[in-house]
Design a protein around this motif. Sequence first.
Motif, mmCIF file in Angstrom:
data_model
loop_
_atom_site.group_PDB
_atom_site.id
_atom_site.type_symbol
_atom_site.label_atom_id
_atom_site.label_comp_id
_atom_site.label_asym_id
_atom_site.label_seq_id
_atom_site.Cartn_x
_atom_site.Cartn_y
_atom_site.Cartn_z
ATOM 1 N N LEU A 1 37.503 49.894 40.965
ATOM 2 C CA LEU A 1 38.882 50.141 40.564
ATOM 3 C C LEU A 1 38.977 50.769 39.170
ATOM 4 O O LEU A 1 39.863 51.591 38.908
ATOM 5 N N LYS A 2 38.067 50.367 38.276
ATOM 6 C CA LYS A 2 38.077 50.952 36.936
ATOM 7 C C LYS A 2 37.844 52.466 36.991
ATOM 8 O O LYS A 2 38.457 53.232 36.245
ATOM 9 N N LEU B 1 42.191 42.819 46.648
ATOM 10 C CA LEU B 1 41.665 41.844 45.678
ATOM 11 C C LEU B 1 42.463 40.533 45.716
ATOM 12 O O LEU B 1 41.891 39.444 45.573
ATOM 13 N N GLN B 2 43.787 40.653 45.876
ATOM 14 C CA GLN B 2 44.596 39.442 45.950
ATOM 15 C C GLN B 2 44.211 38.605 47.165
ATOM 16 O O GLN B 2 44.118 37.379 47.102
ATOM 17 N N GLN C 1 34.272 45.204 43.452
ATOM 18 C CA GLN C 1 35.525 45.900 43.708
ATOM 19 C C GLN C 1 36.261 46.228 42.412
ATOM 20 O O GLN C 1 36.872 47.299 42.272
ATOM 21 N N ASN C 2 36.200 45.330 41.435
ATOM 22 C CA ASN C 2 36.829 45.592 40.135
ATOM 23 C C ASN C 2 36.200 46.801 39.449
ATOM 24 O O ASN C 2 36.901 47.613 38.823
ATOM 25 N N GLU C 3 34.872 46.910 39.544
ATOM 26 C CA GLU C 3 34.196 48.055 38.935
ATOM 27 C C GLU C 3 34.642 49.371 39.570
ATOM 28 O O GLU C 3 34.854 50.376 38.883
ATOM 29 N N ARG D 1 43.822 48.754 46.771
ATOM 30 C CA ARG D 1 42.686 47.888 46.454
ATOM 31 C C ARG D 1 43.136 46.590 45.764
ATOM 32 O O ARG D 1 42.529 45.540 45.936
ATOM 33 N N THR D 2 44.234 46.675 44.993
ATOM 34 C CA THR D 2 44.755 45.469 44.341
ATOM 35 C C THR D 2 45.201 44.444 45.387
ATOM 36 O O THR D 2 44.973 43.238 45.235
ATOM 37 N N ASN E 1 41.033 54.189 38.632
ATOM 38 C CA ASN E 1 42.351 53.855 38.088
ATOM 39 C C ASN E 1 43.112 55.059 37.553
ATOM 40 O O ASN E 1 44.329 55.172 37.748
ATOM 41 N N THR F 1 34.058 40.575 44.627
ATOM 42 C CA THR F 1 35.227 40.817 43.786
ATOM 43 C C THR F 1 34.857 41.610 42.542
ATOM 44 O O THR F 1 35.574 42.539 42.127
ATOM 45 N N TRP F 2 33.745 41.264 41.932
ATOM 46 C CA TRP F 2 33.300 41.984 40.725
ATOM 47 C C TRP F 2 33.001 43.446 41.051
ATOM 48 O O TRP F 2 33.384 44.363 40.312
#
Length: 450
Positions: A152-153, A170-171, A148-150, A166-167, A156, A145-146
Amino acid sequence: MEEQLPTTLNDKPKVLLVDDEESILNSLRRLLRGQPYEVLLATSGAQALEIMRQQSIDLVMSDARMPNMDGATLLAHIQQRYPDTIRIMLTGYADPSAIIKAINEGQIHRYISKPWHDEEMLLTLRQSLAYQHSERERLRLVQETWDQNEKLKLLNATLEKHVASRTAELQQTADMLDLAYEELKHSYVTGTEVFSLLANLRLPPAKQTNRQIIELVRVYCKLHGVDEGTSRDLTMAAALYNIGKLSWTDSMITAPADLLHHSDRERYRGYPKQSESLLMTLEPMKDAARLILHHQERWDGSGFPDRLRGEAIPFGSRLLKLAVDFIELQRGLILERQMNSDEALVYIRSYAGRLYDPELVEDFIQVCAAYLSDISLVDPSIKVLTTRELVAGMILARNLNADNGMLLLNAGKVLNGPLVEKLIAFEAMEGAKYSIFVKVPEDVAVLETS
């Protein structure tokens, strides 16, 4: 902290057994023969640490008493260097200080007494390694998850459609994490129940209580719609409420509380605090430990350890006391005479407002009726009377036993005048006081006594 290479999914879990007695190691090795584990042996703490320096170990089970380096010290070293390794302590004696040290410093996952039961030992190992696998999977998902967040940044600003996609992923991952966490919490409850079964081995079967208290608490939670978190805490508290008694002698642990000598009575009053101390370092057990701490408080403030009064006593502790006393009265662990379930409920009702929450008592009795699958407790035609309140025409709803256990009258017996007189005379001769459950026909009046 020293890092270990993770065990891959295709590798057998590595289990390291540590004991200075080779006969014990040989017995454990025979027990684990044919199991899907790679078993390694060490006869000292130093040898165990050297093995762990050379290769990845998934689970260590160490004897508590060993020369040079005891089990608690070894497990503390392992916790510092290899925190991912499951740690279990095996001991042939009950030493609260050693247990506390192993829990606080070694953060052990389980505690097993010698002699062990083979099936329970194998179950403990399976559950411990399953817990480790689940925890590793959870951490992998967190890391994923971490990552994937990187990503996405970075995307974005220019890739809104990609971000939306991607959101959604993540959900889904978050939902998976929630599910995994719920499974972990459920596994923890199961683990406490398994441990309570091991702890019960200190008691003869006729004195064991935890299984029945767990079931009774679950029936209450189900009938009253208690939320999942509270129900889970109550179940764990019911499983481990008496863990603080494990260091007692066999004679004390089976003796009725009202017959304990002064010094033993003081030790008895300390067992809720001892139980809480053993469990407070385990994060998922903190709320359950608080319920255990206060389950011997009394509604009128005369209980222990903190003499809490009324609603200052946590609700879960008030309920746990009712369940514990109901079962322990039937096991002869509170009073010298063992009661049947009906007598135990009469006793509890008589102390409503003194020992027990008066509003909770009647709810609890209704739950006991469901627990015992016995509708007579909620049947308004059933009365609990003394011998002098009996009237001809009443029908016994329960077997009537003398204090020595001898059956006096069977359920279903229709009372008559001479029989009532004989019961009164026999009660006086024994110096007893019977509580008699009778069904009262509509045409029979109950005598009012002062």
